[in-house]
Design a protein around this motif. Structure first.
Motif, short mmCIF file in Angstrom:
data_model
loop_
_atom_site.label_atom_id
_atom_site.label_comp_id
_atom_site.label_asym_id
_atom_site.label_seq_id
_atom_site.Cartn_x
_atom_site.Cartn_y
_atom_site.Cartn_z
N ALA A 112 0.85 -1.21 0.00
CA ALA A 112 0.00 0.00 0.00
C ALA A 112 0.88 1.25 0.00
O ALA A 112 0.56 2.25 -0.66
CB ALA A 112 -0.93 -0.01 1.21
N PHE A 160 0.25 3.89 -2.98
CA PHE A 160 -0.28 5.24 -2.71
C PHE A 160 0.83 6.30 -2.70
O PHE A 160 0.57 7.46 -3.00
CB PHE A 160 -1.10 5.24 -1.41
CG PHE A 160 -2.37 4.46 -1.56
CD1 PHE A 160 -3.43 4.98 -2.30
CD2 PHE A 160 -2.50 3.20 -1.03
CE1 PHE A 160 -4.59 4.25 -2.49
CE2 PHE A 160 -3.67 2.46 -1.20
CZ PHE A 160 -4.71 2.99 -1.94
N TRP A 173 -6.00 7.52 2.82
CA TRP A 173 -4.71 6.93 2.43
C TRP A 173 -3.59 7.97 2.49
O TRP A 173 -2.44 7.65 2.79
CB TRP A 173 -4.79 6.32 1.03
CG TRP A 173 -5.46 4.98 1.01
CD1 TRP A 173 -6.65 4.66 0.43
CD2 TRP A 173 -4.98 3.76 1.61
NE1 TRP A 173 -6.94 3.33 0.62
CE2 TRP A 173 -5.93 2.75 1.34
CE3 TRP A 173 -3.85 3.43 2.35
CZ2 TRP A 173 -5.79 1.43 1.79
CZ3 TRP A 173 -3.70 2.12 2.80
CH2 TRP A 173 -4.65 1.14 2.52
N TRP A 215 -2.59 8.19 6.01
CA TRP A 215 -2.03 6.88 6.42
C TRP A 215 -0.56 6.76 6.03
O TRP A 215 0.23 6.15 6.76
CB TRP A 215 -2.86 5.78 5.75
CG TRP A 215 -2.35 4.40 5.98
CD1 TRP A 215 -2.68 3.57 7.02
CD2 TRP A 215 -1.41 3.66 5.17
NE1 TRP A 215 -2.01 2.36 6.90
CE2 TRP A 215 -1.22 2.41 5.77
CE3 TRP A 215 -0.73 3.95 4.00
CZ2 TRP A 215 -0.38 1.44 5.25
CZ3 TRP A 215 0.13 2.99 3.47
CH2 TRP A 215 0.30 1.75 4.09
N LYS A 275 -0.22 2.19 11.07
CA LYS A 275 -0.45 1.73 9.70
C LYS A 275 -1.12 0.36 9.68
O LYS A 275 -1.95 0.07 8.83
CB LYS A 275 0.87 1.66 8.93
CG LYS A 275 1.33 3.03 8.46
CD LYS A 275 2.58 2.93 7.61
CE LYS A 275 2.92 4.29 7.02
NZ LYS A 275 4.18 4.30 6.30
N VAL A 329 -4.60 -0.25 7.76
CA VAL A 329 -4.92 -1.09 6.59
C VAL A 329 -6.17 -1.94 6.86
O VAL A 329 -6.97 -2.18 5.95
CB VAL A 329 -3.75 -2.00 6.12
CG1 VAL A 329 -2.67 -1.22 5.45
CG2 VAL A 329 -3.21 -2.85 7.23
N ALA A 338 -9.07 0.37 6.44
CA ALA A 338 -9.34 0.62 5.02
C ALA A 338 -9.97 -0.61 4.36
O ALA A 338 -10.91 -0.48 3.56
CB ALA A 338 -8.04 0.98 4.30
#
Ligand code: FES
Length: 316
Positions: A53, A57, A126, A129, A137, A141, A144
């Protein structure tokens, strides 16, 4: 003196509790689920997902102006909690309408609004994050992923409603979104993601002027750490001008004196945080770049008989 102030505050009686009610006859215990969520913080099995991720991102959210906007720098606090209001409000309202006979069309519109408005909530989430601690984190996740499942259920519900069904999917989506909100609450309030980490400085720093040391002993044009009443300060001297901020970064508490001095010889010298590169104006403490959204507490200075003194407006 800071210790004295802290003791004074602690000794104040709770205005909502009468002495006869103070006996702890009913103890409160946190729910077992909270313990499980806390264990997520140290679940290293999530780290491969975290890494993927971060790569994804980090590549998408490259422009700094975009990240500053999505963090909420112009707002002075994170944009994500504002962005989630629309989908959550639409979906909760749709759930109530689903219980009202003849309101299915309006309910479908609300489910659709929730699905569309989830996009800004996802992007802002995000963005924030990307600049959290590992423990945050890992919870992030899962938060999310839970909300993505809720979004999928609501999307299916919207499609299904065109054929006359979809209510069960929406109620399932609401249940999963509530679990996601619970995780978001854990992130914000237990793990202090998005909170201002210098809010306590004016409560801990004593009122009035305090000596910091001889002006000429301060290094010129460098980030220098000092301490007054147990509070760490960032001190930057430029000739006879001295800028003093709290040394604790408002984003996640990094020591700013270990960061970088930017534009030392310009009109707007700044300090860049060593952990996530938030940038603060030394003259004002204002945020120039996120992820921080709260300014640094800024101290007034004066020199008396060669001794630099500092004062925090509103302290004590
Ligand atoms: S601790 Fe994150 S930017 Fe300073």
């Amino acid at each position: 003196m800071a210790e004295e102030g802290r003791r004074r505050r602690l000794s104040r009686p709770d205005p909502l509790t009468r002495p006869e009610e103070a006996s702890p006859l009913v103890d409160m215990h946190e729910l077992a689920i909270v313990h499980q969520i806390t264990r997520l913080e140290s679940a290293e099995q999530l780290d491969p997902v975290v890494k993927k991720a971060e790569t994804l991102f980090g590549a998408i959210l490259k422009p700094r102006w975009l990240r500053d906007l999505l963090h909420g720098v112009p707002l002075g606090h994170p944009l994500h909690p504002v962005a989630v209001q629309v989908p959550v409000g639409a979906w909760v309202s749709a759930a109530f309408l689903d219980l009202v006979p003849g309101a299915s069309k309006a309910s479908r519109v609300l489910v659709g609004i929730g699905v569309l408005s989830a996009l800004p909530a996802i992007v802002t989430g995000w963005t924030d994050w990307l600049y959290l601690h590992d423990q945050q984190k890992r919870v992030g996740v899962v938060h999310a992923a839970t909300n993505s499942i809720a979004l999928g259920l609501y999307t299916l519900s919207f499609i299904q409603r065109g054929r006359g069904g979809g209510k069960v999917l929406a109620f399932a989506g609401l249940g999963v979104a509530s679990a996601g909100a619970f995780l978001g609450g854990h992130l914000a309030y237990r793990q202090a993601a998005g909170a201002n980490h210098t809010e306590d400085v004016p409560h801990l720093f004593p009122a009035g002027w305090h000596p910091l040391g001889s002006l000429t002993d301060l290094p010129e044009g460098e980030l220098h750490r000092a301490e007054v009443a147990g509070q760490p300060l960032l001190v930057v001297r430029r000739g006879d001008t001295v800028h003093v901020l709290s040394n604790t970064c408002s984003h996640l508490s990094a020591p700013l004196d270990e960061g970088t001095l930017i534009g030392a010889h310009t009109d707007n010298p700044c300090v860049e945080c060593p952990w996530h590169q938030s940038t603060f104006a030394l003259k004002t403490g204002d945020v120039v770049h996120g992820p921080a959204t709260s300014p640094q507490p800024r101290f007034e200075t004066r020199t008396v008989n060669g001794i630099l003194q500092v004062m925090l407006p509103g302290a004590g």
